[in-house]
Design an enzyme around this catalytic site. Structure first.
Site, PDB file in Angstrom:
ATOM      1  N   ASP A   1       0.897  -1.199   0.191  1.00  0.00           N
ATOM      2  CA  ASP A   1       0.041   0.088   0.086  1.00  0.00           C
ATOM      3  C   ASP A   1       0.954   1.137  -0.196  1.00  0.00           C
ATOM      4  O   ASP A   1       1.439   1.590   0.965  1.00  0.00           O
ATOM      5  CB  ASP A   1      -1.035  -0.101   1.177  1.00  0.00           C
ATOM      6  CG  ASP A   1      -1.816   1.284   1.448  1.00  0.00           C
ATOM      7  OD1 ASP A   1      -1.794   2.130   0.296  1.00  0.00           O
ATOM      8  OD2 ASP A   1      -2.502   1.438   2.282  1.00  0.00           O
TER       9      ASP A   1
ATOM     10  N   GLU B   1      31.853   8.918   2.537  1.00  0.00           N
ATOM     11  CA  GLU B   1      32.210   8.949   4.062  1.00  0.00           C
ATOM     12  C   GLU B   1      31.386   9.431   5.214  1.00  0.00           C
ATOM     13  O   GLU B   1      31.473  10.555   5.488  1.00  0.00           O
ATOM     14  CB  GLU B   1      33.630   9.877   4.039  1.00  0.00           C
ATOM     15  CG  GLU B   1      34.477   9.519   2.915  1.00  0.00           C
ATOM     16  CD  GLU B   1      35.815  10.509   2.683  1.00  0.00           C
ATOM     17  OE1 GLU B   1      35.612  11.408   3.632  1.00  0.00           O
ATOM     18  OE2 GLU B   1      36.541  10.516   1.974  1.00  0.00           O
TER      19      GLU B   1
ATOM     20  N   GLU C   1      29.573   9.712   8.616  1.00  0.00           N
ATOM     21  CA  GLU C   1      29.951   9.887  10.153  1.00  0.00           C
ATOM     22  C   GLU C   1      28.897   9.520  11.103  1.00  0.00           C
ATOM     23  O   GLU C   1      27.670   9.677  10.559  1.00  0.00           O
ATOM     24  CB  GLU C   1      30.842  11.213  10.437  1.00  0.00           C
ATOM     25  CG  GLU C   1      32.127  11.462   9.394  1.00  0.00           C
ATOM     26  CD  GLU C   1      32.377  12.656   9.682  1.00  0.00           C
ATOM     27  OE1 GLU C   1      33.788  12.987   9.402  1.00  0.00           O
ATOM     28  OE2 GLU C   1      31.761  13.680   9.845  1.00  0.00           O
TER      29      GLU C   1
ATOM     30  N   GLU D   1      36.494  10.011  14.807  1.00  0.00           N
ATOM     31  CA  GLU D   1      36.661  11.372  14.242  1.00  0.00           C
ATOM     32  C   GLU D   1      37.082  12.384  15.312  1.00  0.00           C
ATOM     33  O   GLU D   1      37.172  11.796  16.566  1.00  0.00           O
ATOM     34  CB  GLU D   1      35.371  11.599  13.494  1.00  0.00           C
ATOM     35  CG  GLU D   1      35.348  11.269  12.097  1.00  0.00           C
ATOM     36  CD  GLU D   1      36.084  12.346  11.317  1.00  0.00           C
ATOM     37  OE1 GLU D   1      36.611  13.209  11.961  1.00  0.00           O
ATOM     38  OE2 GLU D   1      36.591  12.193  10.378  1.00  0.00           O
TER      39      GLU D   1
ATOM     40  N   GLU E   1      34.068   7.197  12.181  1.00  0.00           N
ATOM     41  CA  GLU E   1      34.010   7.266  10.530  1.00  0.00           C
ATOM     42  C   GLU E   1      34.575   5.873  10.067  1.00  0.00           C
ATOM     43  O   GLU E   1      35.475   5.460  10.500  1.00  0.00           O
ATOM     44  CB  GLU E   1      34.684   8.111   9.951  1.00  0.00           C
ATOM     45  CG  GLU E   1      34.694   8.312   8.339  1.00  0.00           C
ATOM     46  CD  GLU E   1      35.369   9.568   7.645  1.00  0.00           C
ATOM     47  OE1 GLU E   1      35.178  10.531   8.168  1.00  0.00           O
ATOM     48  OE2 GLU E   1      36.064   9.083   6.806  1.00  0.00           O
TER      49      GLU E   1
ATOM     50  N   HIS F   1      30.884  13.149   3.524  1.00  0.00           N
ATOM     51  CA  HIS F   1      31.570  13.848   2.152  1.00  0.00           C
ATOM     52  C   HIS F   1      31.538  12.759   1.073  1.00  0.00           C
ATOM     53  O   HIS F   1      31.415  11.590   1.320  1.00  0.00           O
ATOM     54  CB  HIS F   1      33.008  13.815   2.670  1.00  0.00           C
ATOM     55  CG  HIS F   1      33.526  14.775   3.617  1.00  0.00           C
ATOM     56  ND1 HIS F   1      34.446  14.763   4.329  1.00  0.00           N
ATOM     57  CD2 HIS F   1      32.676  15.863   4.345  1.00  0.00           C
ATOM     58  CE1 HIS F   1      34.687  15.749   5.101  1.00  0.00           C
ATOM     59  NE2 HIS F   1      33.428  16.301   5.271  1.00  0.00           N
TER      60      HIS F   1
ATOM     61  N   ARG G   1      40.775  22.414   3.455  1.00  0.00           N
ATOM     62  CA  ARG G   1      39.128  21.604   3.610  1.00  0.00           C
ATOM     63  C   ARG G   1      38.265  22.598   3.796  1.00  0.00           C
ATOM     64  O   ARG G   1      37.111  22.242   4.505  1.00  0.00           O
ATOM     65  CB  ARG G   1      39.551  20.519   4.672  1.00  0.00           C
ATOM     66  CG  ARG G   1      40.587  19.411   4.227  1.00  0.00           C
ATOM     67  CD  ARG G   1      41.024  18.432   5.388  1.00  0.00           C
ATOM     68  NE  ARG G   1      41.800  17.636   4.812  1.00  0.00           N
ATOM     69  CZ  ARG G   1      41.514  16.296   4.449  1.00  0.00           C
ATOM     70  NH1 ARG G   1      40.369  15.886   4.584  1.00  0.00           N
ATOM     71  NH2 ARG G   1      42.726  15.543   4.488  1.00  0.00           N
TER      72      ARG G   1
ATOM     73  N   GLU H   1      35.575  16.017  -4.252  1.00  0.00           N
ATOM     74  CA  GLU H   1      35.122  15.649  -3.121  1.00  0.00           C
ATOM     75  C   GLU H   1      34.175  16.683  -2.708  1.00  0.00           C
ATOM     76  O   GLU H   1      34.635  17.901  -2.405  1.00  0.00           O
ATOM     77  CB  GLU H   1      36.098  15.578  -1.914  1.00  0.00           C
ATOM     78  CG  GLU H   1      35.424  15.177  -0.579  1.00  0.00           C
ATOM     79  CD  GLU H   1      36.719  15.092   0.530  1.00  0.00           C
ATOM     80  OE1 GLU H   1      36.682  14.168   1.478  1.00  0.00           O
ATOM     81  OE2 GLU H   1      37.207  16.286   0.421  1.00  0.00           O
TER      82      GLU H   1
ATOM     83  N   ARG I   1      31.882  18.364   0.203  1.00  0.00           N
ATOM     84  CA  ARG I   1      32.108  18.253   1.739  1.00  0.00           C
ATOM     85  C   ARG I   1      30.800  18.666   2.423  1.00  0.00           C
ATOM     86  O   ARG I   1      30.616  18.362   3.461  1.00  0.00           O
ATOM     87  CB  ARG I   1      33.183  19.005   2.104  1.00  0.00           C
ATOM     88  CG  ARG I   1      34.563  18.328   1.676  1.00  0.00           C
ATOM     89  CD  ARG I   1      35.677  19.402   1.904  1.00  0.00           C
ATOM     90  NE  ARG I   1      35.789  19.393   3.341  1.00  0.00           N
ATOM     91  CZ  ARG I   1      36.400  18.315   4.047  1.00  0.00           C
ATOM     92  NH1 ARG I   1      37.018  17.348   3.498  1.00  0.00           N
ATOM     93  NH2 ARG I   1      36.638  18.798   5.329  1.00  0.00           N
TER      94      ARG I   1
END
Length: 445
Positions: free
Chosen positions: A54, A133, A135, A190, A197, A246, A317, A334, A336
């Protein structure tokens, strides 16, 4: 490792392994795993795509007068859960959702991602590879087995036991993942206390999204066996880093990574640069999808390693996009900003659509920003063409409404139902009275 099963092989494995129940899993609009469990005698019916459910009972799917939906199991997602077995084992398939007339349901996030991948194929690319990645935090359970806000440890980045008291739990998670076919590359503590992670090898986009969903299920199941609650909430505690997911992205053509060019600047191809430009151009508009909760925006603030500015770099970063150092087949972009509360199928669909738009329109990315953006003034960011990501869910929804590329990547059904649900979520948050307000104002006024 991806297995390619025939129906006959599945029947044989279930007999040999004493499988008693089958879970037919799918993912709803908000990224929550749903399932219909059937006894093993119903397996032939399931493999003939005749299991109905359903759809009107699932939020964001269909109205009650359109409720009949069929589950089509993807045979290559067959797996037996290792932690079952006392009275017979439990196996699962991940399913796509279809209408009774045999057409894919436009509100199925997994089918929608496959639609985007066909558009990618039409442009000459054969694979969209994703390396996630995710976490998560581990909190202790109380005597009633309810989650508390007491962290399991006070470790930091790459800490070991006894500081990292989640090490045994994390190791058991890795063992279960490997038993289910995951190619785990690394696991570690982490930055924040109680935060972990586990990275697994990149796969094609659909398989990677399937893996994310399976990963979440395994993490939560094994954590509970250790007396812990695992949460993928982006920012469960104030004053420490939140959890991201990420996403490492690359486009392949017949086994060759189209993002790599040994003669290009930073050894990036023109295709890679155009893809980056597309991601940057659409970033504020897809953020509601990749960061879909009120809580997501408590993570996207300066000072906690989460990107809140639209820029790219191969060195630092702090921007939205980082280009990891590996080259050749490992050349990748990447992104982030994505957090683990996001529906992975929707997130990969909008990220792919944004990148492909950059390629189709030959967009040129701005110059990379190699400074720490967090230390730049607003004026400096403006001079460098650095925009802010949305600061709240309602801001993100406003941006989403304005981007036809992202709306088309979702399709009308998913877009309208997502927007309606998130507007309600924001309004509930906006009108609630929060503890902070009482702490600040109850005595003062």
């Amino acid at each position: 490792m991806t297995h390619f099963y025939t129906k006959e092989q599945i029947f044989q494995i279930t007999r040999e392994q004493n499988v008693r129940f089958i879970r037919l899993q799918f993912t709803d609009l908000f990224g929550t795993i749903k399932n219909v469990e059937i006894p093993i005698r119903q397996l032939p019916k399931a493999l003939e795509n005749k299991m109905m459910f359903d759809g009107s009972s699932i939020e964001g799917f269909v109205r009650i007068e359109e409720s009949d939906m069929y589950l089509y199991p993807d045979l290559d997602t067959f797996v037996i859960f290792p932690w079952t077995g006392e009275k017979g084992k439990v196996a699962r398939f991940i399913c796509d959702i279809y209408h009774p007339d045999g057409t894919p349901f436009e509100g199925d996030p997994r089918s929608n991602l496959k639609r985007l991948l066909k558009e990618m194929n039409d442009l000459g690319f054969t694979d969209f590879n994703v390396g996630p990645e995710p976490e998560f935090f581990l909190f202790k359970l109380n005597e009633k087995e309810e989650p508390t806000l007491e962290l399991n440890d006070h470790g930091g980045y790459f800490d070991l036991a006894p500081t990292d008291l989640g090490e045994n739990c994390r190791r058991d998670i890795v063992l279960e993942l490997e038993e289910m076919g995951f190619d785990v590359e690394a696991s570690h503590h982490e930055v924040a206390p109680g935060q972990h992670e586990i990275d697994f090898k990149y796969q094609n986009a659909v398989k990677s999204c399937d893996d994310i969903q399976t990963f979440k299920l395994i993490v939560k199941t094994i954590a509970r066996k250790h007396g812990l609650h695992a949460t993928f909430m982006p920012k469960p505690l104030f004053g420490i880093n939140g959890s991201g997911m990420h996403c490492n992205l690359s486009l392949f053509k017949n086994g060759e990574n189209t993002f790599f060019d040994k003669n290009g600047h930073l050894e990036l191809s023109e295709t890679a640069r155009q893809f980056i430009a597309g991601i940057l151009a659409h970033a504020p508009h897809f953020t509601a999808i990749t960061n879909p909760t009120v809580n997501s925006y408590k993570r996207l603030v300066p000072g906690y390693e989460a990107p809140c500015y639209v820029a790219w770099s191969a060195r630092n970063r702090s921007p939205l996009i980082r280009i990891p150092a590996s080259r050749g087949l490992s050349t990748r972009v990447e992104v982030r900003s994505v957090d683990p509360s996001a529906n992975p199928y929707l997130s990969m669909a909008v990220l792919l659509a944004a990148g492909l738009d950059g390629i189709k329109n030959k967009l040129i990315p701005p110059a990379p920003v190699d400074r720490n953006i967090y230390t730049m003034s607003k004026e400096e960011r403006s001079e460098n063409g650095i925009r802010d990501l949305p600061a709240t869910l309602t801001d993100a929804l406003d941006h989403l409404r304005k981007d036809e590329v992202i709306i088309q990547a979702l399709g009308t059904h998913l877009f309208e139902h997502f927007l309606e649900a998130k507007e309600i979520e924001w309004d509930l948050f906006r009108t609630a009275v929060h503890p902070w307000e009482r702490e600040q104002y109850l005595s003062q006024y």
